[in-house]
Design a protein around this motif. Structure first.
Motif, PDB file in Angstrom:
ATOM      1  N   TYR A 128     -31.404 -53.178 -17.306  1.00  0.00           N
ATOM      2  CA  TYR A 128     -30.029 -52.821 -17.669  1.00  0.00           C
ATOM      3  C   TYR A 128     -29.088 -52.992 -16.480  1.00  0.00           C
ATOM      4  O   TYR A 128     -27.904 -53.294 -16.650  1.00  0.00           O
ATOM      5  N   LYS A 180     -18.805 -52.425 -10.186  1.00  0.00           N
ATOM      6  CA  LYS A 180     -19.526 -52.180 -11.436  1.00  0.00           C
ATOM      7  C   LYS A 180     -20.332 -50.885 -11.370  1.00  0.00           C
ATOM      8  O   LYS A 180     -20.439 -50.163 -12.364  1.00  0.00           O
ATOM      9  N   PRO A 240     -23.524 -46.265 -21.591  1.00  0.00           N
ATOM     10  CA  PRO A 240     -23.018 -47.204 -22.598  1.00  0.00           C
ATOM     11  C   PRO A 240     -23.875 -48.469 -22.675  1.00  0.00           C
ATOM     12  O   PRO A 240     -24.417 -48.934 -21.671  1.00  0.00           O
ATOM     13  N   GLU A 241     -23.961 -49.025 -23.873  1.00  0.00           N
ATOM     14  CA  GLU A 241     -24.641 -50.307 -24.015  1.00  0.00           C
ATOM     15  C   GLU A 241     -23.762 -51.428 -23.476  1.00  0.00           C
ATOM     16  O   GLU A 241     -24.238 -52.355 -22.841  1.00  0.00           O
ATOM     17  N   ASP A 242     -22.465 -51.335 -23.741  1.00  0.00           N
ATOM     18  CA  ASP A 242     -21.507 -52.322 -23.244  1.00  0.00           C
ATOM     19  C   ASP A 242     -20.639 -51.645 -22.183  1.00  0.00           C
ATOM     20  O   ASP A 242     -19.631 -51.009 -22.500  1.00  0.00           O
ATOM     21  N   LEU A 243     -21.041 -51.773 -20.943  1.00  0.00           N
ATOM     22  CA  LEU A 243     -20.358 -51.057 -19.871  1.00  0.00           C
ATOM     23  C   LEU A 243     -18.908 -51.495 -19.729  1.00  0.00           C
ATOM     24  O   LEU A 243     -18.009 -50.659 -19.583  1.00  0.00           O
ATOM     25  N   LEU A 244     -18.659 -52.791 -19.748  1.00  0.00           N
ATOM     26  CA  LEU A 244     -17.307 -53.276 -19.515  1.00  0.00           C
ATOM     27  C   LEU A 244     -16.341 -52.753 -20.572  1.00  0.00           C
ATOM     28  O   LEU A 244     -15.237 -52.286 -20.257  1.00  0.00           O
ATOM     29  N   HIS A 245     -16.755 -52.812 -21.847  1.00  0.00           N
ATOM     30  CA  HIS A 245     -15.905 -52.306 -22.917  1.00  0.00           C
ATOM     31  C   HIS A 245     -15.633 -50.811 -22.723  1.00  0.00           C
ATOM     32  O   HIS A 245     -14.486 -50.357 -22.817  1.00  0.00           O
ATOM     33  N   SER A 246     -16.691 -50.056 -22.443  1.00  0.00           N
ATOM     34  CA  SER A 246     -16.535 -48.611 -22.263  1.00  0.00           C
ATOM     35  C   SER A 246     -15.653 -48.294 -21.065  1.00  0.00           C
ATOM     36  O   SER A 246     -14.833 -47.361 -21.103  1.00  0.00           O
ATOM     37  N   GLU A 284     -15.269 -61.381 -15.460  1.00  0.00           N
ATOM     38  CA  GLU A 284     -15.729 -60.517 -16.555  1.00  0.00           C
ATOM     39  C   GLU A 284     -14.558 -59.915 -17.325  1.00  0.00           C
ATOM     40  O   GLU A 284     -14.608 -59.812 -18.560  1.00  0.00           O
ATOM     41  N   TYR A 309     -13.838 -60.521 -21.186  1.00  0.00           N
ATOM     42  CA  TYR A 309     -13.797 -59.368 -22.074  1.00  0.00           C
ATOM     43  C   TYR A 309     -12.541 -59.391 -22.950  1.00  0.00           C
ATOM     44  O   TYR A 309     -12.619 -59.245 -24.179  1.00  0.00           O
ATOM     45  N   GLU A 343     -12.117 -59.860 -26.989  1.00  0.00           N
ATOM     46  CA  GLU A 343     -11.399 -58.894 -27.816  1.00  0.00           C
ATOM     47  C   GLU A 343     -10.304 -59.585 -28.629  1.00  0.00           C
ATOM     48  O   GLU A 343     -10.079 -59.250 -29.804  1.00  0.00           O
TER      49      GLU A 343
END
Length: 553
Positions: free
Chosen positions: A418, A427, A442-448, A534, A538, A542
């Motif tokens: 992960y 990060k 979170p599974e999606d760190l960047l989104h979170s 990134e 992202y 979106e």
């Protein structure tokens, strides 16, 4: 000793006594410089057990009987030369001359004569009368040497007033001549000591360590980043403490992209250097400057560094000349004003050339365009990828929420894969911020993280423009793949406002908010780009998910 401004002089009576004794035998055109250099030397050695300053002043005030009693100590030219060499050339004094076990009278005189009469022999006494007749200053050295040589062999020669006056003159001529020879060195040493006397070493070090500890409490500080030098495999895996100890390069560039740990590395180095300085009366002084905060001064780096240290620029120059300053300059790429950037670039080249003994460590983007180059000869260093062990140490030190820390460390044990993409301090901090706020990994760190950042800014700043920022950044990600101008960005956002029927948001304020939040960066005046690929990817994803492109068309 009396002082006039930053110049130090013997008191008026002693100076007049010296001048009266060397009148007509010491050249007038160099006398003032020699007297000033002697004053610097006497002040530098005033704290010794037997200061020459006190000896000279006592001699100037003594009557004939007292002079005779003090003559042996006053004419101790060996001590004068040793004290002088200790100041200006300690390396020479630390090595005994060939064939001698110590610096006794003759080796000291031989060393002195090498400065201005390399072929003259002390044993050539037959020429003494000629030297005296010609008013040659070498006569004074030999005259004093012969007197001291008799004393060193146990003799106690009788002295009448005329002979005492002659020896006093010879002693003063020798002192003035030797100090004149090393006038620049003595002036520099005196200026350095004045700088240290005005510098609040302990207060400065305490300020640095307090600031660093506060950064660590906020989660920004500790990270054991490693670096390597370009085309040098022996430097792989070196730590910031290794970089602190690396002294052979007067100028270094630490290169990396946004969020890779350049600022973290410099702050860590500043902290380590401050710790070392706090434990020593003299040492290397770290000066950390954020270059994007410099203004359009004549010497922006020197001006800010002097103010930060609380000393005059002349004192800073003395410390730079002696190699006691390390400039830690963060973010050359972040200077937006091109006039200031050019001034800084020229100033750094000038400082590197003028003060090669001091060090400059400059951070910059690895891929930054060198439209305004600086420190072209500097050694290039790069930050190494962060290891799993370093990530774990980062979480232990910087995640202050115990529940969040346990969640992250548990994830590290169970699913190390992960963390493979978390190769920058930015990060790692993003993960700490999100887990601390949500108590979930979170599974999606960047989104979170982006959602957390927007929510936090909205709660803290209460700026209604933040509500529109997500959509506006999606627009920019769609329309621009590389750099874009502030004007072009505002033009595209104005089109977006019209297409979506927005009336309220201020497009310029939205761009400023994105810059403040670190989502956009500006490396040149009025030029923007996403802070990392990134972020670009992202917001572009979106935009696709929201079918924003069809709305804009």
């Amino acid at each position: 000793m009396s002082r006039k401004g930053e110049r130090i002089m013997l008191n008026t009576e002693t100076a007049a006594w010296i001048v009266a004794n060397v009148r007509n035998v010491y050249p007038d055109n160099s006398r003032d410089t020699a007297l000033q250099a002697l004053s610097y030397f006497l002040d530098l050695t005033s704290g010794d057990d037997r200061p020459m300053e006190a000896c000279i002043q006592a001699m100037s005030q003594a009557n004939d009987l007292q002079k005779q009693l003090q003559m042996k100590e006053f004419t101790d030219i060996e001590r004068f030369m040793k004290d002088l060499l200790k100041q200006v050339s300690p390396d020479v004094l630390n090595k005994a001359p060939a064939g001698c076990t110590e610096w006794s009278l003759k080796p000291l005189y031989t060393q002195a004569f090498r400065l201005f009469a390399p072929n003259f022999s002390l044993s050539n006494s037959a020429s003494l009368d000629t030297l005296k007749k010609d008013n040659d200053e070498k006569w004074h050295f030999v005259n004093l040497y012969q007197f001291r040589n008799r004393i060193s062999h146990g003799e106690n020669p009788a002295l009448d007033p005329a002979r005492m006056t002659e020896l006093i003159t010879s002693m003063l001529v020798c002192e003035l001549r030797l100090c004149y020879t090393w006038a620049k060195e003595l002036a520099a040493l005196w200026a350095q000591r004045q700088a240290w006397n005005t510098f609040d070493r302990m207060g400065y070090c305490r300020q640095i360590t307090d600031a660093y500890n506060e950064l660590c409490r906020q989660g920004f500080g500790y990270l054991d980043v490693h670096w390597y030098a370009d085309s040098d495999p022996d430097t792989t895996g070196k730590t910031i403490d290794d970089l602190r100890r690396r002294s052979k390069d007067p100028a270094l560039k630490l290169l990396g992209e946004a969020g890779t740990g350049k600022s973290t590395a410099l702050r860590r180095m500043e902290f380590l250097m401050a710790q070392a300085l706090a434990n020593n009366a003299r040492g290397i002084i770290p000066v950390y400057l954020e270059l994007n905060s410099l203004t359009d001064d004549d010497h922006p780096v020197l001006n800010r560094a002097a103010r930060q240290l609380g000393i005059e620029e002349t004192h800073l120059a003395a410390l730079l000349a002696s190699g006691e300053i390390c400039l830690l300059l963060d973010g050359f790429n972040e200077i937006l004003d091109l006039v200031v950037k050019k001034k800084v670039a020229n100033e750094l080249d000038s400082l590197n050339a003028r003060y090669p003994a001091s060090r400059i460590l400059l951070t910059d983007r690895a891929m930054a365009r060198a439209n305004i180059p600086t420190l072209a000869q500097a050694r290039r260093l790069y930050l190494s990828p962060i290891t799993m062990e370093a990530r774990v140490e980062y979480f232990k030190h910087n995640c202050k929420d115990e529940a969040a820390r346990k969640l992250i460390l548990s994830k590290a044990d169970q699913d190390p894969a992960y963390f493979e993409g978390m190769n920058t301090p930015l990060k790692l901090k993003q993960l700490v911020d999100v887990v601390t706020a949500t108590h979930t990994v979170p599974e999606d760190l960047l989104h979170s993280y982006v959602q957390h950042l927007l929510e936090r800014e909205m709660n803290e700043k209460k700026d209604p423009n933040i509500e529109y920022l997500n959509v506006f950044l999606q627009v920019l990600a769609l329309q621009f793949q590389e750099e874009f101008s502030m004007m072009a960005a505002q033009r595209e956002l104005a089109k977006c406002k019209t297409a979506l029927g927005y009336t309220q948001p201020d497009t310029l304020q939205c761009l400023k908010l994105a810059l403040d939040m670190g989502l956009l960066v500006s490396e040149e005046a009025n030029t923007l780009r996403f802070a990392s690929p990134e972020y670009q990817e992202y917001f572009e994803f979106e935009a696709d998910a929201n079918d924003l492109i069809s709305v804009l068309d």
